[in-house]
Each structure stands twice: as structure tokens, then as C-alpha cells.
Enzyme design. Structure first.
Site, PDB file in Angstrom:
ATOM      1  N   HIS A   1      79.769  97.164  40.250  1.00 27.09           N
ATOM      2  CA  HIS A   1      79.432  95.587  40.276  1.00 27.09           C
ATOM      3  C   HIS A   1      78.187  95.363  38.976  1.00 27.09           C
ATOM      4  O   HIS A   1      78.410  94.548  38.297  1.00 27.09           O
ATOM      5  CB  HIS A   1      78.914  95.113  41.487  1.00 27.09           C
ATOM      6  CG  HIS A   1      78.389  93.752  41.655  1.00 27.09           C
ATOM      7  ND1 HIS A   1      79.244  92.569  41.375  1.00 27.09           N
ATOM      8  CD2 HIS A   1      77.275  93.206  41.903  1.00 27.09           C
ATOM      9  CE1 HIS A   1      78.516  91.379  41.580  1.00 27.09           C
ATOM     10  NE2 HIS A   1      77.277  91.804  41.938  1.00 27.09           N
TER      11      HIS A   1
ATOM     12  N   ARG B   1      72.182  96.372  49.404  1.00 23.10           N
ATOM     13  CA  ARG B   1      73.633  96.709  49.029  1.00 23.10           C
ATOM     14  C   ARG B   1      74.132  98.122  49.112  1.00 23.10           C
ATOM     15  O   ARG B   1      74.998  98.326  49.383  1.00 23.10           O
ATOM     16  CB  ARG B   1      73.738  96.229  47.759  1.00 23.10           C
ATOM     17  CG  ARG B   1      74.643  94.941  47.782  1.00 23.10           C
ATOM     18  CD  ARG B   1      74.636  94.467  46.147  1.00 23.10           C
ATOM     19  NE  ARG B   1      74.512  93.152  46.418  1.00 23.10           N
ATOM     20  CZ  ARG B   1      74.461  92.360  45.383  1.00 23.10           C
ATOM     21  NH1 ARG B   1      74.818  92.595  44.050  1.00 23.10           N
ATOM     22  NH2 ARG B   1      74.508  90.853  45.650  1.00 23.10           N
TER      23      ARG B   1
ATOM     24  N   HIS C   1      79.323  96.705  44.692  1.00 24.25           N
ATOM     25  CA  HIS C   1      79.328  95.444  45.845  1.00 24.25           C
ATOM     26  C   HIS C   1      79.936  95.851  46.588  1.00 24.25           C
ATOM     27  O   HIS C   1      81.089  96.191  46.727  1.00 24.25           O
ATOM     28  CB  HIS C   1      79.734  94.228  44.879  1.00 24.25           C
ATOM     29  CG  HIS C   1      79.075  92.828  45.430  1.00 24.25           C
ATOM     30  ND1 HIS C   1      79.673  92.534  46.934  1.00 24.25           N
ATOM     31  CD2 HIS C   1      78.233  91.849  45.338  1.00 24.25           C
ATOM     32  CE1 HIS C   1      78.875  91.381  47.456  1.00 24.25           C
ATOM     33  NE2 HIS C   1      78.212  91.268  46.421  1.00 24.25           N
TER      34      HIS C   1
ATOM     35  N   GLU D   1      70.607  86.359  51.273  1.00 28.31           N
ATOM     36  CA  GLU D   1      71.448  87.568  51.063  1.00 28.31           C
ATOM     37  C   GLU D   1      70.851  88.750  51.496  1.00 28.31           C
ATOM     38  O   GLU D   1      69.766  88.737  51.722  1.00 28.31           O
ATOM     39  CB  GLU D   1      71.853  87.586  49.376  1.00 28.31           C
ATOM     40  CG  GLU D   1      72.659  86.369  48.897  1.00 28.31           C
ATOM     41  CD  GLU D   1      72.873  86.459  47.492  1.00 28.31           C
ATOM     42  OE1 GLU D   1      72.566  87.378  46.823  1.00 28.31           O
ATOM     43  OE2 GLU D   1      73.665  85.269  47.152  1.00 28.31           O
TER      44      GLU D   1
ATOM     45  N   ARG E   1      69.347  97.354  42.849  1.00 22.90           N
ATOM     46  CA  ARG E   1      68.878  95.915  42.555  1.00 22.90           C
ATOM     47  C   ARG E   1      69.102  95.030  43.745  1.00 22.90           C
ATOM     48  O   ARG E   1      70.124  94.952  44.635  1.00 22.90           O
ATOM     49  CB  ARG E   1      69.810  95.224  41.549  1.00 22.90           C
ATOM     50  CG  ARG E   1      69.665  93.742  41.366  1.00 22.90           C
ATOM     51  CD  ARG E   1      70.652  93.247  40.129  1.00 22.90           C
ATOM     52  NE  ARG E   1      71.939  93.203  40.579  1.00 22.90           N
ATOM     53  CZ  ARG E   1      72.394  92.104  40.693  1.00 22.90           C
ATOM     54  NH1 ARG E   1      71.835  90.980  41.165  1.00 22.90           N
ATOM     55  NH2 ARG E   1      73.748  92.172  41.160  1.00 22.90           N
TER      56      ARG E   1
HETATM   57  P1  FAD Z   1      76.816  88.878  30.437  1.00 24.62           P
HETATM   58  O1  FAD Z   1      76.618  87.474  31.360  1.00 24.62           O
HETATM   59  O2  FAD Z   1      77.840  89.690  31.117  1.00 24.62           O
HETATM   60  O3  FAD Z   1      76.990  88.364  29.182  1.00 24.62           O
HETATM   61  C1  FAD Z   1      77.299  89.476  27.967  1.00 24.62           C
HETATM   62  C2  FAD Z   1      78.135  88.796  26.872  1.00 24.62           C
HETATM   63  O4  FAD Z   1      78.131  89.822  25.924  1.00 24.62           O
HETATM   64  C3  FAD Z   1      79.413  88.229  27.102  1.00 24.62           C
HETATM   65  O5  FAD Z   1      79.319  86.684  26.409  1.00 24.62           O
HETATM   66  C4  FAD Z   1      80.258  89.202  26.310  1.00 24.62           C
HETATM   67  O6  FAD Z   1      81.493  88.420  25.626  1.00 24.62           O
HETATM   68  C5  FAD Z   1      79.400  89.495  25.181  1.00 24.62           C
HETATM   69  N1  FAD Z   1      79.510  90.967  24.557  1.00 24.62           N
HETATM   70  C6  FAD Z   1      79.594  92.151  25.194  1.00 24.62           C
HETATM   71  N2  FAD Z   1      79.892  93.033  24.160  1.00 24.62           N
HETATM   72  C7  FAD Z   1      79.898  92.420  22.794  1.00 24.62           C
HETATM   73  C8  FAD Z   1      80.051  92.769  21.674  1.00 24.62           C
HETATM   74  N3  FAD Z   1      80.387  94.272  21.491  1.00 24.62           N
HETATM   75  N4  FAD Z   1      79.951  92.060  20.754  1.00 24.62           N
HETATM   76  C9  FAD Z   1      79.801  90.558  21.175  1.00 24.62           C
HETATM   77  N5  FAD Z   1      79.616  90.124  22.193  1.00 24.62           N
HETATM   78  C10 FAD Z   1      79.745  91.137  23.089  1.00 24.62           C
HETATM   79  N6  FAD Z   1      73.755  88.198  39.792  1.00 24.62           N
HETATM   80  C11 FAD Z   1      72.911  87.500  40.044  1.00 24.62           C
HETATM   81  O7  FAD Z   1      71.582  87.281  40.120  1.00 24.62           O
HETATM   82  N7  FAD Z   1      73.484  86.685  41.219  1.00 24.62           N
HETATM   83  C12 FAD Z   1      74.785  86.420  41.702  1.00 24.62           C
HETATM   84  O8  FAD Z   1      74.964  85.598  42.349  1.00 24.62           O
HETATM   85  C13 FAD Z   1      75.606  87.201  40.925  1.00 24.62           C
HETATM   86  N8  FAD Z   1      76.958  87.309  41.188  1.00 24.62           N
HETATM   87  C14 FAD Z   1      77.830  88.031  40.401  1.00 24.62           C
HETATM   88  C15 FAD Z   1      78.968  87.872  40.826  1.00 24.62           C
HETATM   89  C16 FAD Z   1      79.896  88.669  39.882  1.00 24.62           C
HETATM   90  C17 FAD Z   1      81.634  88.483  40.036  1.00 24.62           C
HETATM   91  C18 FAD Z   1      79.389  89.435  38.905  1.00 24.62           C
HETATM   92  C19 FAD Z   1      80.539  90.118  38.015  1.00 24.62           C
HETATM   93  C20 FAD Z   1      78.215  89.402  38.649  1.00 24.62           C
HETATM   94  C21 FAD Z   1      77.373  88.728  39.334  1.00 24.62           C
HETATM   95  N9  FAD Z   1      75.924  89.046  39.233  1.00 24.62           N
HETATM   96  C22 FAD Z   1      75.021  88.101  39.855  1.00 24.62           C
HETATM   97  C23 FAD Z   1      75.164  89.711  38.042  1.00 24.62           C
HETATM   98  C24 FAD Z   1      75.107  88.974  36.918  1.00 24.62           C
HETATM   99  O9  FAD Z   1      75.984  87.926  36.972  1.00 24.62           O
HETATM  100  C25 FAD Z   1      74.947  89.832  35.693  1.00 24.62           C
HETATM  101  O10 FAD Z   1      74.345  90.766  35.778  1.00 24.62           O
HETATM  102  C26 FAD Z   1      74.023  88.809  34.624  1.00 24.62           C
HETATM  103  O11 FAD Z   1      75.031  87.388  34.650  1.00 24.62           O
HETATM  104  C27 FAD Z   1      74.250  89.439  33.343  1.00 24.62           C
HETATM  105  O12 FAD Z   1      74.069  88.339  32.358  1.00 24.62           O
HETATM  106  P2  FAD Z   1      73.830  88.810  30.922  1.00 24.62           P
HETATM  107  O13 FAD Z   1      73.829  87.716  29.946  1.00 24.62           O
HETATM  108  O14 FAD Z   1      73.032  90.105  30.655  1.00 24.62           O
HETATM  109  O15 FAD Z   1      75.444  89.461  30.433  1.00 24.62           O
HETATM  110  C1  SIN Z   2      76.995  87.789  45.350  1.00 20.59           C
HETATM  111  O1  SIN Z   2      77.271  86.655  45.281  1.00 20.59           O
HETATM  112  O2  SIN Z   2      77.416  88.398  46.445  1.00 20.59           O
HETATM  113  C2  SIN Z   2      76.624  88.448  44.234  1.00 20.59           C
HETATM  114  C3  SIN Z   2      74.952  88.415  44.217  1.00 20.59           C
HETATM  115  C4  SIN Z   2      74.377  89.324  43.099  1.00 20.59           C
HETATM  116  O3  SIN Z   2      75.234  90.306  42.644  1.00 20.59           O
HETATM  117  O4  SIN Z   2      73.181  89.224  42.947  1.00 20.59           O
END
Ligand code: FAD
Ligand code: SIN
Length: 537
Positions: free
Chosen positions: A351, A290, A244, A115, A386
Site C-alpha cells: 500500500h 496497520r 494495507h 482509523e 505509518r
Molecule cells: P501520488 O499521489 O502518487 O502522485 C504521484 C504523481 O507522480 C502521479 O501523478 C504520477 O503519475 C506521477 N509520476 C510518477 N512517476 C513519474 C515520472 N517518471 N514522470 C512524471 N510523472 C510521474 N493516505 C492518506 O493519508 N489517507 C488516505 O485515506 C489514503 N488512502 C489511500 C488509498 C489508496 C487506494 C492508496 C493507493 C493510497 C492511499 N493513501 C492514503 C496514501 C496516499 O494516497 C499517498 O501516499 C499520497 O497520496 C501520495 O501523494 P503524492 O503526491 O506523494 O504521490
Molecule cells: C484507508 O482508507 O484505509 C487508507 C488510509 C491510509 O492509507 O492512510
């Protein structure tokens, strides 16, 4: 109702699920989440997890790529911590049942993707549905762990701290202030419960929904960031919002990402004149970091007055595309785009939040016993931008470090479980016009998109600040007059996060990484420091 536990985990993405599994070895865990278990940004991750896996790769190279993408603002210790612990955490995910894609030629070897910003192939992935695969395995493990009580459809409203309690009594807050639990709206029973805990882990993810166009699902409303801010935690680098470069542009599809991994496999960006334009912006072309690619697309859209640009991967064989990127292949086909023969219309969209609750290398915030993990935190790993696929890695590494530190705290101090008073609804009445919440929500997202987007100016930021203040005041009145509902809580949080982004952006009088302003278009050495905000009570 009142509930008690050793560890209260809020959120069920990668950070929350993994922290809960680890903390369960040391005490009772309650895992709250506002939607179904596992619904999260994590679940939609496509590209994968970056880690030094190949023998020819090195920690030094991954560290260097991360720091270059971060545009001078990464915290070296955080980068070292995440990169060096990454492979161990990946092994652990594999042991928990995560099945990453393997090479077709050598089935014992994991296939590594590439990437933007990475000098080499280093992304472990499960085709183009890495997040769904990780979340599947972790949800299974959480559901079979008897020490974890899972409560879905429970939305945390506010943290309860010793400082908050003291202030309410008109007393001086103790130092340091410590977290005691949270008020939580049970979305099914429509009742506010109080949760008492020795340790709280905020794993609530990002805030993409603060912008009109985003790759994020509906849960990403910045609740944890806003709760931590209200409770007095230190916040950092909120101006660095990552857009993104390639979100699918189609009127029938909301928020569908076209993974950067396509560019890793040779996809080219074309403008509406059919020109491959990235060579005019960066020698790394489509694989530049990015911030650079998103800004280049934004410039092309403005220059040509176009609605979208195109991502073309049609040089790859159909069988390869449908096998390597099945979700993207199918989603595009469903709206009439055959990616094996046609370019994909794409636009940048909000993103990822590089900033958040400021934490140390154990994931602990400035409030004692309050840990923030994953996208809701600011560890210093990402700096001003990032590096792709470093976010899942950060969540996994910090879930581990935080669980270790929290377990040690529990063993050493056993923080007291304080009996907390029930939620006081005052004279709140049933909300009369829920549509007002929806209107205000759209208003915030629209002015954030228009005034606090990829390219900023001081004038636009000030315009946004005036609007944010007005909306915050309206919400304050509305909030206390009416019974709390999910949409109202989220709106309040969105407006809080919008305010933090605008204030941080106004403070940074230079351009760096994801913060680009026409008034200060150059980077300035004097600004090689975090933008820190702390609430004055
Ligand atoms: P999240 O996975 O967002 O989890 C947050 C949780 O908190 C959820 O379950 C939500 O329901 C809960 N929550 C929120 N507010 C409350 C509340 N008030 N009370 C109770 N529960 C609550 N990153 C990479 O490294 N590689 C990738 O390939 C990649 N691809 C991506 C593709 C997409 C489409 C997106 C949107 C993001 C991508 N990212 C990627 C970024 C990455 O997915 C996220 O930054 C990461 O998964 C965040 O994880 P997290 O556990 O911190 O939060
Ligand atoms: C992607 O698959 O392009 C998302 C990867 C990321 O947000 O790190």
C-alpha cells in the site's frame, strides 16, 4: 526539444499539485506528469486526512499516536512539524475548494472519522473518496493558474546533476552536487526532451507496483525514488513497506481498497471459521496499527490455509453504509457483495512506502535544489510504520515547507540555468520484443511478493537479492540497446526500488514496525536508527 523554467515539478498527486500552486507565486513552473493530470495515488485515497481539528483533540495526542505507530523510529521534529502545521494546511485546502464531509446533525461541523492507531476521531474526509475530492479542487486551481505550464503524458527518465555531468567528463564531482534538470520522455511524441530548471521537486509518489498485489494504481512504479538514487541522493528506510490489511479479494477487481474507516465505524475481521480473531493478536483489536493487523491476517491465512479473511460491517444500517461509504458500497455491489448483509472478502496488499528520498524539514534532499515531497520522500514522520491518514497530511505540509524554502533559495541565490545537452540515444534501435519487458516486470513483482512480503527471512531476502541482481543486469543490457519506452523506464525503476528494499531489509537485523523477520523476531535497541543507503559511483 529543450525547455526551461524556475521550478520543475515532476508528478501531479497532492504533493505536486500543491507545490506547483505555491511555487507559481515566485516564478515560472512546469508541471510534468506521466499520465493524465491528477492521476495518482492521491486520487484513490479513501479514508481521509488526519489532523487535530476537534477542540477536544490535541497536538500532543496526535504526536503520541504517530510515534507509537512508528515503533520507535519516528523523527520527533518531523512529527511535530507535520502535526502542528496540519490544521493550517487543511484550512488552505478548504480555501482552495476542497469540500470535506460535514456532520448531518451539525452542518457547520466537519465529520471526523476514526482509523487504526488513532486514539480518537480525527480524520477529515469526503465520504470514502477524499483523494478524488482533493485532486479535483487542486487540478481546477492548477488549470487556471497562468504561471503553471502543465505537460501530461511526460515521463521523467533521469535527473541531471552537476555530479553526473562531471563524472561523464571524467572529472571529480563538485560538493555538494546540485540538480540541473531532467530528461523526460514525451509519451505522445515518443521523443526525449531536456528540461532545465533552477529547482526540481520530485513528487512522484510510491512504488506499490513493485509487488504483485497492491492497492496502488499503475503509476506507482517508484520512478522518483529510482531517479534520485541513480543521481546519488541519500535514501532512507526502504525496508518499511506498508501492507494495507484490507484490499478487496475478488478475481474481477484489481486493487480496490476497503478503507480502514470501516473498521473505525465498527467493522470486524473474521476468519474463514467465522471467528473474530484480532483479540488473539492485540488488545486494540481491529483498530491496532496497520502492521499488526496485516500480520495478524497473514498469520490467520497461513494457519487456516485460506485465501482471504472477511470484514463485516453488516451491523450498520444500509442507508448509513450507502451514504457514508458510497464508492465501497457500489463497488462491492457491482461484484455481488451486499455489504449491508454480507461480509467482504479481504486480503492484505502492498500500500505505502514509508521510506524514500531522505529529506530535511524543508523537503530538500542531499542533492542541492532537489526537493522530494510526499510518498517519494522519507521525512522521518512515519518511522517504521505509518499511522493511517498521515500521508496526505505529510504531502500537504511538506509541499508548503518545500515551496517556502525553494522560493527563498530562488530569491537568495537564483541558481544558474545551465544549458544541458540533448539526450543521447546512442545506437539504440526499436525494441523488438516488448513482451520481454512485461515478463520481467511480472517476475520482479512475484519474487518481491513471495520473498520480501509481510513476513521475511534472511534466506528469502538473499534469494530475492540474487534475482534482483540478475534482472538489473538484463535490464541494463536491454535498456541501452533499445530506444526507451514508458514500460522499459518503469521496469528499470521497479527493479531499482526492489533492490533498495531488499538491501535495506537485509541490513536491519531485528523486527520493527513493518519489517518483520523470523530470523530476528524481536526489536533491538541498537537498531533505533534509519537504514540509509547512498550510491557509490
Ligand atoms: P501520488 O499521489 O502518487 O502522485 C504521484 C504523481 O507522480 C502521479 O501523478 C504520477 O503519475 C506521477 N509520476 C510518477 N512517476 C513519474 C515520472 N517518471 N514522470 C512524471 N510523472 C510521474 N493516505 C492518506 O493519508 N489517507 C488516505 O485515506 C489514503 N488512502 C489511500 C488509498 C489508496 C487506494 C492508496 C493507493 C493510497 C492511499 N493513501 C492514503 C496514501 C496516499 O494516497 C499517498 O501516499 C499520497 O497520496 C501520495 O501523494 P503524492 O503526491 O506523494 O504521490
Ligand atoms: C484507508 O482508507 O484505509 C487508507 C488510509 C491510509 O492509507 O492512510
Amino acid at each position: 526539444m529543450r525547455h526551461s523554467c524556475d521550478f520543475l515539478v515532476i508528478g501531479s498527486g497532492l504533493a505536486g499539485l500543491l507545490f506547483a500552486l505555491k511555487a507559481a507565486a515566485h516564478g515560472t513552473v512546469t508541471l510534468l506528469t506521466k499520465d493524465a493530470l491528477g492521476e495518482s495515488n492521491s486520487r484513490y485515497a479513501q479514508g481521509g486526512v488526519a489532523a487535530v481539528w476537534d477542540e477536544a483533540d490535541s497536538f500532543e495526542d496526535h504526536i503520541r499516536d504517530t510515534m507509537i505507530a512508528g515503533a520507535g523510529l519516528c523523527r520527533r521534529e518531523a512529527v511535530e512539524h507535520v502535526v502542528r502545521n496540519g490544521p493550517r494546511r487543511i484550512q488552505e485546502l478548504i480555501a482552495l475548494g476542497v469540500s470535506f464531509s460535514r456532520s448531518e446533525d451539525e452542518p457547520d461541523t466537519y465529520e471526523l472519522g476514526r482509523e487504526g492507531g488513532h486514539g480518537r476521531r480525527r480524520i477529515l474526509h469526503a465520504k470514502d473518496q477524499t483523494g478524488a475530492e482533493i485532486v479535483r479542487a487542486l487540478v481546477e486551481a492548477v488549470n487556471t493558474n497562468p504561471r503553471i505550464t502543465v505537460t501530461p503524458y511526460a515521463m521523467a527518465i533521469d535527473l541531471i546533476t552537476t555530479g553526473g555531468l562531471a563524472r561523464r567528463q571524467g572529472e571529480l564531482p563538485p560538493h555538494p552536487c546540485r540538480v540541473l534538470g531532467a530528461y523526460v520522455l514525451d509519451l505522445k511524441a515518443q521523443r526525449v526532451d531536456v528540461y532545465q530548471a533552477r529547482i526540481v521537486a520530485l513528487c512522484t509518489g510510491g512504488a506499490g507496483k513493485v509487488y504483485t498485489y497492491t492497492t496502488n494504481p499503475d503509476i506507482a512504479t517508484g520512478d522518483g525514488m529510482a531517479m534520485a538514487w541513480r543521481a546519488g541522493a541519500r535514501m532512507a528506510n526502504m525496508e518499511f513497506v506498508q501492507f494495507h490489511p484490507t484490499c478487496l479479494f475478488h478475481s474481477d477487481v484489481k486493487s480496490f481498497l476497503i478503507s480502514e474507516a470501516l473498521r473505525g465505524e465498527g467493522a470486524r475481521l473474521l476468519n474463514t471459521s467465522g471467528e473474530r480473531f484480532m483479540s488473539r493478536y492485540d488488545t486494540r483489536l481491529e483498530l491496532a496499527p496497520r502492521d499488526i493487523v496485516a500480520r495478524a491476517i497473514d498469520a490467520e491465512l497461513k494457519r487456516l490455509g485460506a485465501d482471504c479473511v472477511y470484514l463485516d460491517i453488516s451491523h450498520q444500517p444500509r442507508a448509513y453504509l450507502s451514504g457514508r461509504f458510497p464508492a465501497i458500497y457500489q463497488q462491492c455491489a457491482a461484484v455481488g457483495i451486499d455489504i449491508a448483509t454480507q461480509p467482504i472478502p479481504v486480503v492484505p496488499a502492498a500500500h505505502y512506502f514509508c521510506g524514500g528520498v531522505a529529506v530535511d524539514l524543508t523537503g530538500e534532499s542531499s542533492l542541492r535544489n532537489l526537493f522530494a515531497i510526499g510518498e517519494t520522500s522519507c521525512t522521518g514522520l512515519h518511522g517504521a510504520n505509518r499511522l493511517a491518514s498521515n500521508s496526505l497530511l505529510e504531502a500537504a505540509v511538506f509541499a508548503h515547507s518545500a515551496a517556502e524554502a525553494a522560493a527563498e533559495r530562488l530569491a537568495a541565490e537564483r541558481p544558474e540555468l545551465v544549458t544541458l545537452s540533448e539526450w543521447d540515444a546512442g545506437d539504440a534501435v526499436e525494441p523488438d520484443e516488448l513482451v520481454v519487458v512485461q515478463h520481467t516486470w511480472s517476475e520482479v513483482r512475484r519474487f518481491m511478493w513471495n520473498y520480501v512480503g509481510i513476513v521475511r527471512t534472511t534466506r528469502r531476502l538473499k534469494r530475492a537479492r540474487r534475482r534482483v541482481h540478475l534482472v538489473q543486469e538484463e535490464i541494463r543490457n536491454y535498456y541501452w540497446d533499445f530506444r526507451v519506452t514508458g514500460p522499459l523506464i518503469e521496469l528499470r525503476n521497479l527493479a531499482t526500488v526492489a533492490g533498495l528494499v531488499v538491501d535495506s531489509a537485509l541490513r536491519r537485523r531485528e523486527s520493527r514496525g513493518l519489517h518483520y523477520t523470523l530470523d530476528f523476531p524481536e526489536s533491538d535497541r541498537r537498531w533505533i536508527r534509519d537504514t540509509e543507503l547512498e550510491r557509490r559511483f
